[in-house]
Design a protein around this motif. Structure first.
Motif: not given
Length: 217
Positions: A21, A25, A36-37, A39-41, A43-44, A47, A79
Motif C-alpha cells: 500500500r 500510494t 484527496s483522491k 487513498k481511493s485510487a 484502494d481501487h 481491489e 486509472s
C-alpha cells in the motif's frame, strides 16, 4: 493532467523495501493523483488486482506472481485510458500465469490493453486483435479468428489507395488468386490472396487501370 498511459515493463518497477500500500500510494502521488483522491485510487487498484490480503506486507516478501500484480496495480493506480503490459507472465508458474491472464481479462472494457509478447499461447489466451511486427514493420494485423483462417501458402495484402469505390472492390474480388477483399476504411483495403507474386502485380494493375491512385501495397 493524469497520464493516459499505464505501463508495466517486463520486470515490475517495484521498491522491494516498501509495503504494498505504501508503494502504491507513492506511485499515485508521483503520477499526480489529487491528494484527496490518493487513498481511493490506491484502494481501487488494490481491489482490481486482488492485493487486499498482502497490502500490508513488504514487496520483498511476496511471490513473483504477487509482485507482478503489484506491477499491474502501479500501472492502474491513475486509472489510465491505455494499459501497456510487456511480457506480464514471463517467469511465472502455471497457476500464476492463469491468475494474471484472468486478471487481464477482468480489466477488459475498463481500459484499452496493449499486450506485448512473443509467446503465442499468451496471445491466443488473452488477445482479441493481433498485430505482428517483424524487424520493426507491421506484417499482419487482424482478429485472432481471421488470422487463424489464413492457410499456409496464403498471404494478406494491405492496399492503400487515394480514391476508393465499390467498382474497385468488385474488380479486385474477381482477380485470380484473390479470395477476399475487406475495406478497413475509405482508403485502406485488406486482401486475402494466394501466396504468389503474380497476384500482387494483378492487384497493382487493377488499381492503376481504375485510376484509384495507388499509394501503398
Amino acid at each position: 493532467a493524469l497520464p493516459i498511459i499505464g505501463y508495466l515493463p517486463e520486470t515490475p518497477p517495484v521498491y522491494s523495501e516498501m509495503l504494498v500500500r505504501e508503494y502504491l500510494t507513492f506511485v499515485a502521488e508521483l503520477k499526480g493523483v489529487e491528494s484527496s483522491k490518493v487513498k481511493s485510487a490506491v484502494d481501487h487498484a488494490i481491489e482490481k488486482t486482488h492485493l487486499g490480503s498482502v497490502e500490508k506486507r513488504l514487496i520483498h516478501n511476496l511471490s513473483k506472481g504477487f509482485k507482478q500484480r503489484v506491477g499491474i496495480a502501479q500501472a492502474l493506480v491513475s486509472s489510465p485510458e491505455v494499459l501497456i503490459l510487456d511480457e506480464p507472465t514471463v517467469g511465472l508458474d502455471p497457476k500464476q500465469v492463469a491468475e494474471i491472464r484472468e486478471l487481464i481479462r477482468e480489466l477488459r472494457g475498463q481500459h484499452t490493453i496493449i499486450l506485448s509478447t512473443h509467446i503465442l499461447p499468451e496471445v491466443q489466451a488473452t488477445c482479441e486483435r493481433i498485430i505482428i511486427i517483424n524487424r520493426g514493420r507491421i506484417v499482419a494485423q487482424d482478429t485472432l479468428e481471421n488470422l487463424a483462417k489464413l492457410k499456409s501458402g496464403s498471404r494478406k495484402v494491405l492496399l492503400k489507395v487515394r480514391r476508393s469505390s465499390p467498382e474497385l472492390q468488385s474488380g479486385l474480388q474477381t482477380l485470380p488468386g484473390v479470395t477476399a477483399v475487406l475495406a478497413q476504411d475509405s482508403h485502406l483495403w485488406s486482401i486475402d490472396t494466394s501466396d504468389s507474386e503474380d497476384v500482387i502485380e494483378r492487384i497493382a494493375k487493377e488499381v492503376m487501370a481504375r485510376g484509384a491512385g495507388l499509394l501503398e501495397i
